[in-house]
Design a protein around this motif. Structure first.
Motif, PDB file in Angstrom:
ATOM      1  N   SER A  38      20.663  33.720  72.439  1.00 20.33           N
ATOM      2  CA  SER A  38      21.913  34.532  71.865  1.00 20.33           C
ATOM      3  C   SER A  38      22.110  35.287  72.939  1.00 20.33           C
ATOM      4  O   SER A  38      21.412  35.315  73.737  1.00 20.33           O
ATOM      5  N   ASP A  55      20.761  34.978  63.151  1.00 18.42           N
ATOM      6  CA  ASP A  55      21.652  34.501  63.280  1.00 18.42           C
ATOM      7  C   ASP A  55      22.853  35.386  61.997  1.00 18.42           C
ATOM      8  O   ASP A  55      23.129  35.584  62.678  1.00 18.42           O
ATOM      9  N   TYR A  56      22.303  34.953  60.920  1.00 21.42           N
ATOM     10  CA  TYR A  56      23.239  35.439  60.024  1.00 21.42           C
ATOM     11  C   TYR A  56      22.144  36.367  59.446  1.00 21.42           C
ATOM     12  O   TYR A  56      21.557  36.948  58.947  1.00 21.42           O
ATOM     13  N   ILE A 104      31.340  39.796  60.927  1.00 18.35           N
ATOM     14  CA  ILE A 104      32.164  38.413  60.653  1.00 18.35           C
ATOM     15  C   ILE A 104      31.074  37.092  61.206  1.00 18.35           C
ATOM     16  O   ILE A 104      29.909  36.415  60.270  1.00 18.35           O
ATOM     17  N   GLY A 105      30.820  37.263  62.321  1.00 15.11           N
ATOM     18  CA  GLY A 105      29.794  36.857  63.074  1.00 15.11           C
ATOM     19  C   GLY A 105      29.819  34.770  62.873  1.00 15.11           C
ATOM     20  O   GLY A 105      28.942  33.961  62.729  1.00 15.11           O
ATOM     21  N   LEU A 106      31.311  35.080  63.196  1.00 14.26           N
ATOM     22  CA  LEU A 106      30.818  33.679  63.424  1.00 14.26           C
ATOM     23  C   LEU A 106      31.419  32.552  64.784  1.00 14.26           C
ATOM     24  O   LEU A 106      31.315  31.389  65.122  1.00 14.26           O
ATOM     25  N   GLU A 107      31.408  33.948  65.855  1.00 14.77           N
ATOM     26  CA  GLU A 107      31.520  33.860  66.919  1.00 14.77           C
ATOM     27  C   GLU A 107      29.378  33.608  67.867  1.00 14.77           C
ATOM     28  O   GLU A 107      29.980  32.636  68.824  1.00 14.77           O
ATOM     29  N   PRO A 160      26.154  34.088  67.612  1.00 11.60           N
ATOM     30  CA  PRO A 160      25.004  33.574  66.323  1.00 11.60           C
ATOM     31  C   PRO A 160      23.666  34.529  65.814  1.00 11.60           C
ATOM     32  O   PRO A 160      22.105  33.711  66.814  1.00 11.60           O
ATOM     33  N   SER A 185      43.093  38.980  64.219  1.00 13.02           N
ATOM     34  CA  SER A 185      44.186  38.572  65.083  1.00 13.02           C
ATOM     35  C   SER A 185      45.204  39.313  65.628  1.00 13.02           C
ATOM     36  O   SER A 185      45.809  38.359  66.375  1.00 13.02           O
TER      37      SER A 185
END
Ligand code: 5GP
Length: 130
Positions: free
Chosen positions: A3, A47-48, A85-88, A90, A108
């Protein structure tokens, strides 16, 4: 695959380092929501966040707490907000964000553009309280 945060841990990509120990690293988010927006990561690449083993999960949060305490001393704000959050990227990470109101945690919102000297000053200032 490594990563981007593992590359930061390995020193292959630079970061504005805030704090570090053998297992964890804290550095400024490159696209900050607020001055002093920090990411706290385990050096091990998972990652998670909820896949971390229990000890790493607990120690990550204790490390994040000590970083947040330093941030609160260094930066004028009501609270240090904490979120995952962790969506971008990993690679598990905790966002620590100086906030004054709930909307300051809104991902946002427009990100700040800070110069590298401002980023360096903020990172060093937080580090001086760590
Ligand atoms: P998330 O995975 O929590 O949705 O978002 C990843 C966060 O990492 C974002 O806030 C983004 O600005 C930050 N980020 C992405 N790439 C880099 C990088 O190379 N360096 C730093 N310091 N932050 C990054």
């Amino acid at each position: 695959m490594e990563s981007i945060f593992s590359k930061i841990v390995a020193g292959q990509i630079p970061c504005y380092k805030v704090a570090e120990n053998d297992s964890f690293l804290a550095f400024l988010d490159i696209n900050p929501l607020a001055k002093g927006h920090v990411l706290v990561i385990p050096k091990v690449q998972v990652d998670y966040i909820f896949d971390l083993d229990e000890e790493t999960f607990i120690q990550l949060h204790l490390f994040a707490k000590s970083v947040a305490i330093a941030m609160k001393k260094a930066i004028t704000c009501n609270r240090i907000g904490v979120t995952v959050i962790g969506l971008e990227v990993p690679h598990a990470h905790i966002h620590l964000i100086p906030i004054n109101e709930v909307n300051d945690m809104n991902f946002s919102n427009k990100k700040l553009t800070l110069s590298s000297s401002e980023m360096l000053d903020i990172a060093n200032h937080i580090n001086s309280f760590f």
